[in-house]
Write an enzyme that holds these catalytic residues in place. Structure first.
Site, mmCIF file in Angstrom:
data_model
loop_
_atom_site.group_PDB
_atom_site.id
_atom_site.type_symbol
_atom_site.label_atom_id
_atom_site.label_comp_id
_atom_site.label_asym_id
_atom_site.label_seq_id
_atom_site.Cartn_x
_atom_site.Cartn_y
_atom_site.Cartn_z
ATOM 1 N N ASP A 82 98.660 -3.667 97.151
ATOM 2 C CA ASP A 82 99.990 -4.988 97.354
ATOM 3 C C ASP A 82 100.004 -4.696 98.700
ATOM 4 O O ASP A 82 100.855 -6.171 98.774
ATOM 5 C CB ASP A 82 101.462 -3.896 96.476
ATOM 6 C CG ASP A 82 101.203 -3.703 95.198
ATOM 7 O OD1 ASP A 82 101.195 -3.046 94.596
ATOM 8 O OD2 ASP A 82 99.964 -4.550 94.747
ATOM 9 N N ARG A 99 93.085 -7.391 84.084
ATOM 10 C CA ARG A 99 93.553 -6.276 83.883
ATOM 11 C C ARG A 99 94.364 -6.043 82.620
ATOM 12 O O ARG A 99 94.817 -6.712 82.110
ATOM 13 C CB ARG A 99 95.097 -6.968 84.274
ATOM 14 C CG ARG A 99 95.190 -7.264 86.218
ATOM 15 C CD ARG A 99 96.553 -7.633 87.127
ATOM 16 N NE ARG A 99 97.351 -6.409 86.905
ATOM 17 C CZ ARG A 99 98.436 -6.174 87.785
ATOM 18 N NH1 ARG A 99 98.791 -7.603 87.815
ATOM 19 N NH2 ARG A 99 99.240 -5.359 87.423
ATOM 20 N N LYS A 122 111.027 -2.090 92.903
ATOM 21 C CA LYS A 122 110.162 -2.983 92.032
ATOM 22 C C LYS A 122 109.158 -2.008 90.541
ATOM 23 O O LYS A 122 109.609 -1.959 89.592
ATOM 24 C CB LYS A 122 109.675 -3.621 92.445
ATOM 25 C CG LYS A 122 108.809 -4.649 90.484
ATOM 26 C CD LYS A 122 108.442 -6.427 91.140
ATOM 27 C CE LYS A 122 107.046 -5.998 91.721
ATOM 28 N NZ LYS A 122 106.069 -6.238 90.916
ATOM 29 N N ASN A 123 108.290 -1.629 91.374
ATOM 30 C CA ASN A 123 106.997 -1.019 90.544
ATOM 31 C C ASN A 123 107.315 0.329 89.747
ATOM 32 O O ASN A 123 107.212 0.998 89.082
ATOM 33 C CB ASN A 123 105.857 -0.744 91.463
ATOM 34 C CG ASN A 123 105.448 -2.065 91.599
ATOM 35 O OD1 ASN A 123 106.049 -3.665 91.090
ATOM 36 N ND2 ASN A 123 104.688 -2.108 92.159
ATOM 37 N N CYS A 143 95.886 -11.877 84.783
ATOM 38 C CA CYS A 143 96.947 -13.418 85.852
ATOM 39 C C CYS A 143 95.749 -13.363 86.926
ATOM 40 O O CYS A 143 94.959 -13.443 87.582
ATOM 41 C CB CYS A 143 98.129 -11.944 86.438
ATOM 42 S SG CYS A 143 97.565 -10.770 86.945
ATOM 43 N N ARG A 169 109.795 -12.733 91.535
ATOM 44 C CA ARG A 169 109.895 -11.736 91.304
ATOM 45 C C ARG A 169 109.846 -10.219 91.694
ATOM 46 O O ARG A 169 109.897 -9.574 91.119
ATOM 47 C CB ARG A 169 108.897 -12.062 90.587
ATOM 48 C CG ARG A 169 108.439 -13.233 89.560
ATOM 49 C CD ARG A 169 107.441 -12.976 88.473
ATOM 50 N NE ARG A 169 106.346 -11.617 88.178
ATOM 51 C CZ ARG A 169 105.224 -11.299 88.361
ATOM 52 N NH1 ARG A 169 104.090 -11.844 88.254
ATOM 53 N NH2 ARG A 169 104.784 -10.337 87.878
HETATM 54 C C1 EPZ Z 1 100.174 -1.664 89.162
HETATM 55 O O1 EPZ Z 1 99.981 -2.375 88.491
HETATM 56 C C2 EPZ Z 1 101.141 -1.886 89.861
HETATM 57 N N1 EPZ Z 1 102.447 -2.688 89.547
HETATM 58 C C3 EPZ Z 1 100.263 -3.031 90.648
HETATM 59 O O2 EPZ Z 1 101.888 -3.794 91.729
HETATM 60 C C4 EPZ Z 1 99.900 -2.688 91.832
HETATM 61 O O3 EPZ Z 1 98.757 -3.301 92.655
HETATM 62 C C5 EPZ Z 1 98.815 -1.446 91.006
HETATM 63 O O4 EPZ Z 1 99.537 -0.728 90.380
HETATM 64 C C6 EPZ Z 1 97.461 -0.609 92.099
HETATM 65 O O5 EPZ Z 1 98.896 -0.094 92.977
HETATM 66 C C7 EPZ Z 1 103.785 -2.088 88.531
HETATM 67 O O6 EPZ Z 1 103.571 -0.887 89.191
HETATM 68 C C8 EPZ Z 1 104.642 -3.293 87.650
HETATM 69 P P1 EPZ Z 1 96.645 0.110 88.292
HETATM 70 P P2 EPZ Z 1 98.815 -0.896 86.836
HETATM 71 O O7 EPZ Z 1 96.510 0.550 86.224
HETATM 72 O O8 EPZ Z 1 99.692 -0.336 87.021
HETATM 73 C C9 EPZ Z 1 92.020 -1.767 86.297
HETATM 74 C C10 EPZ Z 1 102.666 -6.015 92.524
HETATM 75 O O9 EPZ Z 1 102.235 -6.841 93.257
HETATM 76 N N2 EPZ Z 1 92.535 -1.047 84.631
HETATM 77 O O10 EPZ Z 1 96.908 0.436 89.035
HETATM 78 O O11 EPZ Z 1 97.981 -2.655 86.552
HETATM 79 C C11 EPZ Z 1 93.272 -2.847 87.225
HETATM 80 O O12 EPZ Z 1 92.112 -4.464 85.883
HETATM 81 C C12 EPZ Z 1 101.817 -5.765 91.554
HETATM 82 O O13 EPZ Z 1 103.760 -5.433 92.476
HETATM 83 C C13 EPZ Z 1 91.736 -1.410 83.876
HETATM 84 O O14 EPZ Z 1 90.394 -1.801 84.083
HETATM 85 O O15 EPZ Z 1 97.917 -1.129 88.306
HETATM 86 C C14 EPZ Z 1 92.489 -2.582 88.620
HETATM 87 O O16 EPZ Z 1 91.794 -3.313 88.876
HETATM 88 C C15 EPZ Z 1 100.741 -5.883 91.504
HETATM 89 N N3 EPZ Z 1 92.028 -0.790 82.783
HETATM 90 C C16 EPZ Z 1 92.934 -1.267 88.582
HETATM 91 O O17 EPZ Z 1 92.521 -0.481 87.155
HETATM 92 C C17 EPZ Z 1 92.952 -0.179 82.439
HETATM 93 O O18 EPZ Z 1 93.555 0.450 81.329
HETATM 94 C C18 EPZ Z 1 93.656 -0.826 88.834
HETATM 95 O O19 EPZ Z 1 95.269 -1.066 87.937
HETATM 96 C C19 EPZ Z 1 94.646 -0.485 83.968
HETATM 97 C C20 EPZ Z 1 94.010 -0.698 84.685
#
Ligand code: EPZ
Length: 421
Positions: free
Chosen positions: A310, A124, A23-24, A119, A402
């Site tokens: 995840d 996020r 998915k991701n 969410c 989803r």
């Molecule tokens: C991706 O989300 C995945 N989603 C998530 O999977 C996964 O948990 C996550 O990466 C971590 O591996 C998709 O790929 C669609 P991050 P993403 O940016 O990109 C903070 C699932 O269950 N952050 O690596 O949103 C954020 O809040 C989903 O399949 C900022 O602060 O994750 C988090 O605490 C859930 N500012 C941390 O960084 C930003 O601009 C890591 O988030 C971006 C992120």
């Protein structure tokens, strides 16, 4: 009518489960169709509601997308230019919508995307996406819940250092950099297999990228891209989820298409708790080393190649019936313990201390009515229901659809008593 899932616990799973495309990765690959007027064809696409939402979003941005359910392929081609708005009604369903911003800015010099909002697992924010795109030359204004990006001229490559690892910000910046002028160097980039898959697809479209999978990625801007067909990488999170389904139910499952290399840290922890995962040519085989023994262990979630956040909720379901006390520290998201109160309703003994959970294993979980809060928390309820004594009913299960293709059918095929109500 709110759908629910009913599970009668106590069945030892056995049989085989095919692992779908990630998915991701798919949600990150589909926006590449905005980068040119060439067709993008993806194979091994998972049949998930999020994929349909991304298709809907791309169609609203001028793409034509044909999804073939049986062949699990999607072909997307940008037909109508001049549409730059990712509407809130779509974005609020799926955070990954922010991933159209990089492509829109680098191709058309403008993009308007609704801020995704939080969410279940936390605020996020997207501040690092915007910081990196600004470094490349975009300018943003936030207005009525929309982030509006403009580029005077074209984006220019530069060196960008992420303060901490973000999968989405890394992906968005790569997609913007491939058409920027000059060289972009990303330091502290995400190393996830989904980033490697994205770069593999971009290189097949004619992009020049190196270092993907390492901390530093170098992108050389190019001017035109070609049509490509790409196979979406296997879903390591779906794979890990079904590995735990075999372990928690004390069964033995064959996972076709599974690749142990994408889950090294996770598999090491499973060996520690007494679960054997062996790789054959085109599948994995999973079973407990000793039938009625799961040992405790300690987990810290980290960016790849560390233990994946995840799979944290799913591992917690398994550790709730382990011998002894386990500790889980969730270092990626600030609020990813929503499954804890639900597991406690099923008889688990878990204490939360900030970002740490202390799980004291119990002999038996008991079936109960529970509810799902986010995608991975909802599947940890399914896993707990498989082993619980009695029946479990899970409410709010739209989250599951989803992220898990045909989960009822896949588990039923292995002997689980599970159905939608
Ligand atoms: C991706 O989300 C995945 N989603 C998530 O999977 C996964 O948990 C996550 O990466 C971590 O591996 C998709 O790929 C669609 P991050 P993403 O940016 O990109 C903070 C699932 O269950 N952050 O690596 O949103 C954020 O809040 C989903 O399949 C900022 O602060 O994750 C988090 O605490 C859930 N500012 C941390 O960084 C930003 O601009 C890591 O988030 C971006 C992120």
């Amino acid at each position: 009518m709110k759908e629910k899932i009913f599970i009668e616990g106590g069945k030892k799973l056995s049989g085989s489960i095919p692992i779908a495309g990630a998915k991701n990765s798919c949600l990150t690959l589909m926006p590449l169709s905005l980068l040119s007027d060439q067709a993008l064809s993806l194979n091994n696409v998972p049949l998930l509601s999020d994929v349909h939402t991304m298709k809907e979003l791309l169609e609203s941005l001028g793409c034509e997308a044909s999804f073939h359910n049986l062949k699990k392929t999607i072909k997307i081609k940008l037909l109508r230019e001049g549409l730059f708005l990712a509407d809130y009604n779509i974005v609020k369903k799926m955070r990954a919508s922010i991933l159209v911003l990089g492509p829109l800015l680098t191709r058309f010099g403008q993009g308007i995307v609704a801020l995704p909002g939080g969410c279940a697992i936390g605020a996020r924010p997207v501040d690092m996406h915007l910081m990196a795109l600004e470094a490349l030359g975009a300018r943003f204004s936030i207005d009525k819940g929309y982030v509006k990006g403009m580029v005077a001229g074209s984006l220019k490559g530069c060196k960008i250092k992420f303060p901490f690892v973000s999968v989405g910000a890394t992906a968005n910046t790569i997609m913007a950099a491939v058409l920027a002028k000059g060289t972009t160097e990303l330091v502290n980039a995400a190393r996830e297999p989904e980033i490697i898959d994205l770069c593999k697809c971009l290189k097949s479209m004619g992009c020049e990228i190196e270092g993907e999978g390492e901390n530093t990625i170098i992108i050389e801007g190019v001017t035109n891209l070609r049509e490509t067909t790409h196979e979406v990488v296997m879903d390591r999170i779906e794979l890990g989820t079904y590995i735990i389904a075999a372990a928690i139910s004390d069964g033995e499952i064959k996972l076709t298409g599974g690749n142990i290399a994408l889950l090294e840290a996770f598999i090491n922890k499973l060996h520690e708790v007494g679960v054997e995962v062996t790789q054959a040519s085109d599948h994995l085989r999973v079973k407990r080393l000793k039938s009625n023994v799961i040992n405790c262990t300690n987990i810290v979630t980290e960016p790849f190649p560390g233990f994946p956040t995840d799979l944290q909720a799913q591992m917690m379901a398994l550790l709730s019936i382990a011998n002894g006390v386990s500790n889980i520290e969730e270092k990626i998201f600030e609020n990813r313990f929503m499954h804890v109160p639900e597991l406690i309703r099923m008889g688990a003994n878990i204490k939360i201390d900030g970002r740490k959970a202390i799980i004291s294993g119990v002999d038996q979980l008991k079936g109960a009515p529970v509810q799902a809060t986010d995608l991975r928390a909802s599947v940890s309820m399914v896993l707990a229901g498989l082993v619980a004594n009695g029946n479990t009913v899970i409410d709010k299960i739209h989250h599951i659809d989803r992220g898990y293709e045909n989960i009822i059918e896949k588990l039923t095929a292995c002997g689980a008593v599970i159905k939608r109500l």
